[in-house]
Design an enzyme around this catalytic site. Sequence first.
Site, PDB file in Angstrom:
ATOM      1  N   ASP A   1       0.808  -1.213   0.000  1.00 31.66           N
ATOM      2  CA  ASP A   1       0.000   0.000   0.000  1.00 31.66           C
ATOM      3  C   ASP A   1       0.844   1.267   0.000  1.00 31.66           C
ATOM      4  O   ASP A   1       0.305   2.371  -0.043  1.00 31.66           O
ATOM      5  CB  ASP A   1      -0.969   0.008   1.188  1.00 31.66           C
ATOM      6  CG  ASP A   1      -0.287  -0.149   2.535  1.00 31.66           C
ATOM      7  OD1 ASP A   1       0.630  -0.980   2.641  1.00 31.66           O
ATOM      8  OD2 ASP A   1      -0.675   0.546   3.501  1.00 31.66           O
TER       9      ASP A   1
ATOM     10  N   ASP B   1       4.720   3.879   8.288  1.00 32.34           N
ATOM     11  CA  ASP B   1       3.964   3.272   9.370  1.00 32.34           C
ATOM     12  C   ASP B   1       4.905   3.071  10.559  1.00 32.34           C
ATOM     13  O   ASP B   1       6.064   2.749  10.381  1.00 32.34           O
ATOM     14  CB  ASP B   1       3.418   1.934   8.938  1.00 32.34           C
ATOM     15  CG  ASP B   1       2.500   2.014   7.730  1.00 32.34           C
ATOM     16  OD1 ASP B   1       2.394   3.090   7.120  1.00 32.34           O
ATOM     17  OD2 ASP B   1       1.924   0.985   7.346  1.00 32.34           O
TER      18      ASP B   1
END
Length: 304
Positions: A67, A213
């Site tokens: 992603d 992240d």
Amino acid sequence: MERFELDILGCGSATPTTLHNPSSQVLNIRDKLFMIDCGEGTQLQFRKSKLRFGRLNRIFISHLHGDHCFGLIGLISTLALLGRTGDLYIHSTTGLEEILRPELNFFCRDNPFQVKIETFDPKVNEIIYEDRSVTVKTIPLKHRIPCAGFLFCEKQKDANLRADMIEFYNVPIKERARIKQGADFVAEDGKLIPNKMLTRPAEPARSYAYCSDTAYSEEIVPIIEGVDLLYHEATFANIDKGRAHETGHSTACEAAGIAKMAKVKKLMLGHFSARYPDNKVLLDEAREIFANTVLANEGLSEKL
């Protein structure tokens, strides 16, 4: 003031939703476009945001989860169709070469430009790019695979000359560059004219930190301290804190805690889990800790 502007192309997490696109954003620094992550569909979001493909300077990939990088081959193909000829540089952790090069050789073998991949060590806080306008440093993050954020620091511009004082003291042109950089001036009669009488301070340099992240990590606080804008992932609400820790992600409260400790000027939350149909729950939780918080959203353009 010259541009220092963030455009959000995607701020969702891995599971597709109709609310958000996968991670990607573009930072415009003095009309150079720096892309940060490139999730699936980024080229379409780039077009929707009315950004100029020809201005795209470099791409920074935080880590090799799909992603954050599935959009690269489509974007590169589009750049070729639009006639790009200048080489494209991508900064990434080790492994992108092995993933992307076969796709390039198959789909983009006739491209009129080269794709050059420069790797960095995600465990180290270091400069990985620098030009006349900006430095880019890595921010070591804690995730399930090697991952780094990015700190963009605008270089401080020289002071502005005061035209009235430059004329009054008859300052020669050859002396003016030195004065802009902080030098005093000695007039023809030997009088020392302090720099502060001849100049006005330039606008303060701006800074932006991207952290996605990552699990909660106070180790990043000294690196991002005082930035104008912090983008920090907030994948989960506090009720799902256990899930956040299992998956190497953060809650909105944890993101806000980092912003508060680092004394940043503004926090932007992103990388939202598909489980929340309304991200306001994340915003409300974060604002209880750090008031100056906003939600990322596709199409959002944030001027620094």
